[in-house]
Design an enzyme around this catalytic site. Structure first.
Site, PDB file in Angstrom:
ATOM      1  N   HIS A 125       0.722  -1.185  -0.055  1.00 30.56           N
ATOM      2  CA  HIS A 125      -0.031   0.107  -0.062  1.00 30.56           C
ATOM      3  C   HIS A 125       0.792   1.241   0.069  1.00 30.56           C
ATOM      4  O   HIS A 125       2.062   1.050   0.536  1.00 30.56           O
ATOM      5  CB  HIS A 125      -0.863   0.020   1.272  1.00 30.56           C
ATOM      6  CG  HIS A 125      -1.955   1.133   1.407  1.00 30.56           C
ATOM      7  ND1 HIS A 125      -1.568   2.143   1.795  1.00 30.56           N
ATOM      8  CD2 HIS A 125      -3.156   1.031   1.336  1.00 30.56           C
ATOM      9  CE1 HIS A 125      -2.846   2.929   1.695  1.00 30.56           C
ATOM     10  NE2 HIS A 125      -3.735   2.057   1.692  1.00 30.56           N
ATOM     11  N   ASP A 202       3.044  -4.276   8.121  1.00 31.21           N
ATOM     12  CA  ASP A 202       1.885  -3.811   7.771  1.00 31.21           C
ATOM     13  C   ASP A 202       0.677  -4.669   8.187  1.00 31.21           C
ATOM     14  O   ASP A 202       0.503  -5.386   7.219  1.00 31.21           O
ATOM     15  CB  ASP A 202       1.897  -3.088   6.598  1.00 31.21           C
ATOM     16  CG  ASP A 202       0.462  -2.188   6.116  1.00 31.21           C
ATOM     17  OD1 ASP A 202      -0.584  -2.648   6.891  1.00 31.21           O
ATOM     18  OD2 ASP A 202       0.330  -1.684   5.303  1.00 31.21           O
ATOM     19  N   GLN A 205      -4.341  -5.421   7.082  1.00 28.79           N
ATOM     20  CA  GLN A 205      -5.607  -6.308   6.557  1.00 28.79           C
ATOM     21  C   GLN A 205      -5.539  -7.791   7.094  1.00 28.79           C
ATOM     22  O   GLN A 205      -6.209  -8.578   6.664  1.00 28.79           O
ATOM     23  CB  GLN A 205      -5.058  -6.403   4.748  1.00 28.79           C
ATOM     24  CG  GLN A 205      -5.280  -5.250   4.209  1.00 28.79           C
ATOM     25  CD  GLN A 205      -6.965  -4.947   3.986  1.00 28.79           C
ATOM     26  OE1 GLN A 205      -7.787  -5.642   4.135  1.00 28.79           O
ATOM     27  NE2 GLN A 205      -7.028  -3.722   3.891  1.00 28.79           N
ATOM     28  N   LYS A 228     -10.454  -1.626  10.455  1.00 28.25           N
ATOM     29  CA  LYS A 228     -10.542  -2.727   9.510  1.00 28.25           C
ATOM     30  C   LYS A 228     -11.107  -3.946  10.392  1.00 28.25           C
ATOM     31  O   LYS A 228     -11.225  -4.825  10.107  1.00 28.25           O
ATOM     32  CB  LYS A 228      -9.109  -3.075   8.977  1.00 28.25           C
ATOM     33  CG  LYS A 228      -8.317  -2.000   8.534  1.00 28.25           C
ATOM     34  CD  LYS A 228      -8.952  -1.632   7.011  1.00 28.25           C
ATOM     35  CE  LYS A 228      -7.870  -0.733   6.263  1.00 28.25           C
ATOM     36  NZ  LYS A 228      -8.291  -0.416   5.074  1.00 28.25           N
ATOM     37  N   CYS A 366      -4.802   2.279  -3.641  1.00 28.91           N
ATOM     38  CA  CYS A 366      -3.603   2.900  -3.098  1.00 28.91           C
ATOM     39  C   CYS A 366      -2.243   1.884  -3.239  1.00 28.91           C
ATOM     40  O   CYS A 366      -1.503   1.951  -2.453  1.00 28.91           O
ATOM     41  CB  CYS A 366      -3.662   3.247  -1.520  1.00 28.91           C
ATOM     42  SG  CYS A 366      -4.879   4.493  -1.239  1.00 28.91           S
TER      43      CYS A 366
END
Length: 408
Positions: A125, A202, A205, A228, A366
């Site tokens: 991202h 990261d 997700q 999220k 993104c």
């Protein structure tokens, strides 16, 4: 094996009980923002109706209760991620803020400089690309990118070839927001650690779908966002190992991140407060903790199994539609399907789907470099959550078929 029945929890999500253009809402944009259950809304409402006060700074009862609730939220996050210490949990405004915190403090600390290398992947991202580009511009370090294979997985052989003693940091996502690819981060982390590199993951997700144990993973930093995981927007978390965070300087100055201030000198506070300048999003942290409790009550394994069933059903049905191309075909995927129909623009497809009550995400997600890797400007993306049903998958498929016919 326990089973998650989405119909039994849909009443927790009042936003789902509505129509779009005269049709029942089928919300499949969960990778962007998941919906919020009543239990989380009630936690937010309880804060504002019962204990609304600033924290850590007063002796009165409301302030004490607000402080206890805020720090209890930190404890909830710490248990959920299995951090060694609660003070390794830093509240941020989201994943982007957390990554920028690490990028800025690393450059301020002088730990990364000219001749050093930062490694990211082609799946990232923009929030896990741009901060590292900025760091390299400031410090003279070099940015290297792990290539992406045709199935949407990272090229682990190329990654191994990139690793040498110049690598100071490896920053990759746990799960791709654009393709759903679940990266082999245990292997990625272990390889980086063999070269004594720091590792940031990261996890925006991954947290909605997977059990994350930061001690087992061995990463130095792990970031995620509340919106999220069925929580509110504007709140997130950075996990950082105590021994590393202690060596990094503060990024923002202000109240709470200090012990003593004079015009000549400031002494900084201990963890976690060194990185939490100003009044935090108290309600957001409390509500996010309620969202974590909600997910754990459902069972993370149950959520993952249910979402995998939906993804497999949708993928099999999509593959029977002429002109469909699915991006990200590696078997190890989270509940994201990124696709196109022939040469039709993804935005046109999304608009037609919206007319039929199906909420998708369209565009580059993104991830413009990743889209360029596949020679496209964007995709349509369906992403599933615990409250989605097999009936909704079927409505989604029928809508894709109708949209395909209308596009010609």
């Amino acid at each position: 094996m326990p089973h998650l029945d989405p119909n039994s929890i849909r009443a927790d999500f009042p936003i789902l009980d509505q129509e779009i253009n005269g049709r029942p809402l089928v919300y499949l944009d969960n990778a962007a923002t998941s919906q919020t259950p009543r239990q989380v809304m009630e936690a937010s409402r309880d804060y504002y109706s019962r204990i609304n006060a600033n924290i850590h700074r007063a002796a009165h009862k409301l302030a004490r209760e607000a402080t206890l609730a805020h720090e209890a939220a930190r404890s909830t996050v710490s248990r959920h991620m299995n951090s060694r210490h609660e003070h390794e949990i830093i509240f941020t405004s989201g994943t982007t803020d957390a990554i920028n915190l690490v990028s800025n403090t690393l450059s301020l600390s002088g730990k990364i400089g000219r001749g050093d290398t930062v490694v990211i992947s082609g799946l990232e991202h923009h929030s896990n690309i741009v901060p590292w580009q900025m760091l390299c511009e400031r410090t003279g370090a070099t940015l290297k990118v792990i290539p992406v294979l045709d199935d949407g997985s990272v090229d682990m052989e190329a990654y191994a070839d990139m690793l040498d003693d110049s690598v100071r940091l490896v920053a990759v996502n746990h799960v791709s927001n654009a393709l759903g690819t679940i990266n082999p981060i245990e292997e990625i982390i272990a390889a980086a650690k063999a070269h004594e590199a720091l590792v940031l993951i990261d996890g925006a997700q991954a947290m909605p779908h997977l059990n994350v144990d930061v001690q087992q993973l061995g990463c130095d930093f792990y970031a995620f966002s509340g919106h999220k995981i069925y929580g509110p927007t504007g709140i997130g978390v950075l996990f950082g190992k105590e021994e590393i965070l202690d060596t990094l300087p503060p990024w923002r100055g202000g109240g709470e991140m200090i012990k003593e201030v004079t015009f000549e000198h400031t002494t900084y506070n201990d963890l976690p407060f060194k990185y939490e300048a100003g009044t935090p999003d108290i309600e957001g942290a409390i509500a996010m903790a309620a969202a974590i409790d909600y997910m754990n009550a459902l069972g993370m394994e149950n959520i993952a199994a249910h979402e995998n069933t939906l993804q497999e059903r949708a993928t099999a049905a999509l593959q029977d539609i002429d002109g469909i191309r699915i991006y990200g075909t590696t078997p190890n995927k989270a509940s994201v399907i990124s696709f196109s129909i022939g040469s039709h623009h993804h935005y046109d497809l999304g608009m037609l789907m919206d007319q039929m009550g199906v909420a998708l995400r369209t565009g580059h997600h993104c991830c413009q470099p990743l889209m360029a890797r596949f020679g496209i400007t964007g995709t349509a993306r369906a992403s599933f959550a615990a409250y989605n049903t097999e009936e909704e998958v079927d409505l989604f498929i029928e809508a894709v078929k109708k949209a395909s016919m209308m596009l010609g």
